[in-house]
Design an enzyme around this catalytic site. Sequence first.
Site, PDB file in Angstrom:
ATOM      1  N   THR A 136       1.207  -1.239   0.513  1.00 51.55           N
ATOM      2  CA  THR A 136       0.338   0.090   0.135  1.00 51.55           C
ATOM      3  C   THR A 136       0.738   1.337   0.495  1.00 51.55           C
ATOM      4  O   THR A 136       2.020   1.294   0.253  1.00 51.55           O
ATOM      5  CB  THR A 136      -0.674  -0.187   0.804  1.00 51.55           C
ATOM      6  N   ASP A 137      -0.065   2.473  -0.521  1.00 53.26           N
ATOM      7  CA  ASP A 137       1.211   3.448  -0.605  1.00 53.26           C
ATOM      8  C   ASP A 137       0.715   4.602   0.814  1.00 53.26           C
ATOM      9  O   ASP A 137       1.545   5.069   0.829  1.00 53.26           O
ATOM     10  CB  ASP A 137       0.904   5.012  -1.429  1.00 53.26           C
ATOM     11  N   GLU A 138       0.482   3.701   1.530  1.00 51.23           N
ATOM     12  CA  GLU A 138       0.572   4.531   3.472  1.00 51.23           C
ATOM     13  C   GLU A 138       1.339   3.890   3.735  1.00 51.23           C
ATOM     14  O   GLU A 138       2.090   4.306   5.174  1.00 51.23           O
ATOM     15  CB  GLU A 138      -0.852   3.522   3.973  1.00 51.23           C
ATOM     16  N   TYR A 164      -1.640  -0.634  10.828  1.00 47.78           N
ATOM     17  CA  TYR A 164      -2.237  -0.832  10.137  1.00 47.78           C
ATOM     18  C   TYR A 164      -1.217  -0.990   8.733  1.00 47.78           C
ATOM     19  O   TYR A 164      -0.418  -1.943   7.852  1.00 47.78           O
ATOM     20  CB  TYR A 164      -3.545  -0.687   9.476  1.00 47.78           C
ATOM     21  N   LYS A 168       2.380  -3.071   7.268  1.00 46.66           N
ATOM     22  CA  LYS A 168       2.366  -3.907   5.520  1.00 46.66           C
ATOM     23  C   LYS A 168       4.251  -2.703   5.549  1.00 46.66           C
ATOM     24  O   LYS A 168       4.259  -3.419   4.558  1.00 46.66           O
ATOM     25  CB  LYS A 168       1.398  -2.586   4.825  1.00 46.66           C
TER      26      LYS A 168
HETATM   27  C1  LIG Z   1     -14.319   4.350   6.679  1.00 48.21           C
HETATM   28  C2  LIG Z   1     -14.216   6.370   6.363  1.00 48.21           C
HETATM   29  C3  LIG Z   1     -13.279   6.873   6.378  1.00 48.21           C
HETATM   30  N1  LIG Z   1     -13.010   8.012   5.991  1.00 48.21           N
HETATM   31  C4  LIG Z   1     -11.963   9.096   5.989  1.00 48.21           C
HETATM   32  C5  LIG Z   1     -10.507   8.186   5.601  1.00 48.21           C
HETATM   33  C6  LIG Z   1      -9.367   8.122   5.074  1.00 48.21           C
HETATM   34  O1  LIG Z   1      -9.334   9.581   5.058  1.00 48.21           O
HETATM   35  C7  LIG Z   1     -11.083   8.587   4.506  1.00 48.21           C
HETATM   36  C8  LIG Z   1     -10.996   6.720   3.398  1.00 48.21           C
HETATM   37  O2  LIG Z   1     -10.439   6.088   4.380  1.00 48.21           O
HETATM   38  P1  LIG Z   1     -11.154   4.276   4.321  1.00 48.21           P
HETATM   39  O3  LIG Z   1     -10.550   3.460   5.541  1.00 48.21           O
HETATM   40  O4  LIG Z   1     -11.623   3.986   3.205  1.00 48.21           O
HETATM   41  O5  LIG Z   1      -9.670   4.158   3.489  1.00 48.21           O
HETATM   42  P2  LIG Z   1      -8.130   4.082   3.552  1.00 48.21           P
HETATM   43  O6  LIG Z   1      -7.700   5.054   4.791  1.00 48.21           O
HETATM   44  O7  LIG Z   1      -7.400   5.299   3.020  1.00 48.21           O
HETATM   45  O8  LIG Z   1      -6.854   3.113   3.581  1.00 48.21           O
HETATM   46  C9  LIG Z   1      -7.552   2.282   2.312  1.00 48.21           C
HETATM   47  O9  LIG Z   1      -6.103   2.764   1.352  1.00 48.21           O
HETATM   48  C10 LIG Z   1      -5.467   2.229   1.475  1.00 48.21           C
HETATM   49  C11 LIG Z   1      -3.867   2.384   0.723  1.00 48.21           C
HETATM   50  C12 LIG Z   1      -4.922   0.895   2.269  1.00 48.21           C
HETATM   51  O10 LIG Z   1      -3.555   0.894   2.118  1.00 48.21           O
HETATM   52  C13 LIG Z   1      -5.827   0.545   2.779  1.00 48.21           C
HETATM   53  O11 LIG Z   1      -6.324  -1.323   3.321  1.00 48.21           O
HETATM   54  C14 LIG Z   1      -7.297   1.036   3.091  1.00 48.21           C
HETATM   55  O12 LIG Z   1      -7.934   1.046   3.854  1.00 48.21           O
HETATM   56  O13 LIG Z   1     -12.013   8.872   3.928  1.00 48.21           O
HETATM   57  C15 LIG Z   1     -14.295   8.800   6.947  1.00 48.21           C
HETATM   58  O14 LIG Z   1     -13.575  10.014   6.782  1.00 48.21           O
HETATM   59  N2  LIG Z   1     -15.620   8.766   7.575  1.00 48.21           N
HETATM   60  C16 LIG Z   1     -14.875   7.092   7.328  1.00 48.21           C
HETATM   61  O15 LIG Z   1     -16.228   6.448   7.803  1.00 48.21           O
END
Ligand SMILES: Cc1cn([C@H]2C[C@H](O)[C@@H](COP(=O)(O)OP(=O)(O)O[C@H]3O[C@H](C)C(=O)[C@H](O)[C@H]3O)O2)c(=O)[nH]c1=O
Length: 356
Positions: A136-138, A164, A168
């Site tokens: 992941t880019d994270e 997380y 990774k």
């Molecule tokens: C669930 C949720 C999320 N968010 C925000 C938090 C993040 O800034 C963005 C995307 O959140 P999400 O949890 O869908 O994805 P990321 O935390 O960016 O991480 C995802 O993309 C990477 C590449 C991976 O590697 C992860 O496995 C994948 O889960 O929306 C909100 O504002 N409200 C919400 O209820």
Amino acid sequence: MKYDFSQWRLIMKVIVTGGAGFIGSNFIFYMMKKHPDYEIICLDKLTYAGNLSTLKSVLDKPNFKFVKLDICDRDGVYKLFEEEKPDVVVNFAAESHVDRSIENPTIFLETNIIGTSVLMDACRKYGIKRFHQVSTDEVYGDLPLDRPDLFFHEDTPLHTSSPYSSSKASADLLVGAYGRTYNLPVTISRCSNNYGPYQFPEKLIPLMIQRALNNEKLPVYGDGENVRDWLYVEDHCKAIDLILEKGKAGEIYNIGGHNEMHNIDIVKLICDYLDKPYSLIEHVTDRKGHDRRYAIDPDKIHKELGWLPETMFKDGIKKTIQWYLDNKEWWENIISGDYQNYYKEMYGDRKVLDKD
Ligand SMILES: Cc1cn([C@H]2C[C@H](O)[C@@H](COP(=O)(O)OP(=O)(O)O[C@H]3O[C@H](C)C(=O)[C@H](O)[C@H]3O)O2)c(=O)[nH]c1=O
């Protein structure tokens, strides 16, 4: 590997771990269509995020096999490798939700780090042509919002924010170490945020679609200005297939959608498509350690392997929303019961922030 002498083709045997999850299942569909002569073995523990019903269209195909197994189960993994002698392993199996990792890091360390090492030990023991780690880019941490000129490159230092992403990044380091120390033919890809069919509705896009359809509040973390780079899942699958075919062992490839968007704009777009009022949107307590901006420079995979994302976001998001409308039964089933209670427990007490 076997030869099909009637057509002089190589028949590859590919183990796809985490194949009942979102990206893994889409990869299986992509590979079975693109390489109908490959044998695909899906290894999956079937956690809350993995669903056998997702794979129903391939379960009875003669070149597909499903094995319920945890990648941390060393004996089970060795037995499977001994029996199947795979040519390629693509490791999608992971705990992937950042919010869950903040609540309970341990399972992330077990599956994402230990599980990856068990798989690579099996590859060492039984031999492999390629072990591919889906990352992941994270692992690069985040970029400031006021520097749109900055992007993650493959040599950007690892600088993680959440349990997380730390798990990774640790796995990526282990993969590199196995490549160097044991000469294991490894590759790593680091993708941006995926979206598309079969994504578990705890991630931003399917969560907002599902909640909007039920006229429930749409919880946007903090100011909603955080930026993610959205990649249509099929484009991601195509990139991994290319890396398996043409990528060099020992290399890392970033895979991004070249499509940066603020979270709040995504949520508003979903409201627009579903004809729902913005009044459903609620700004809530921010995620702890919330990364501000992810942005990938996909120059290397473009130049070396000829890959570019093909799906425009406006088309991908329409297809995705339509998929969730057409497949209500799929997501209603998986979020019923335990998940509803879990969601209430996890998110029920998030504070609603004052409107600006
Ligand atoms: C669930 C949720 C999320 N968010 C925000 C938090 C993040 O800034 C963005 C995307 O959140 P999400 O949890 O869908 O994805 P990321 O935390 O960016 O991480 C995802 O993309 C990477 C590449 C991976 O590697 C992860 O496995 C994948 O889960 O929306 C909100 O504002 N409200 C919400 O209820």
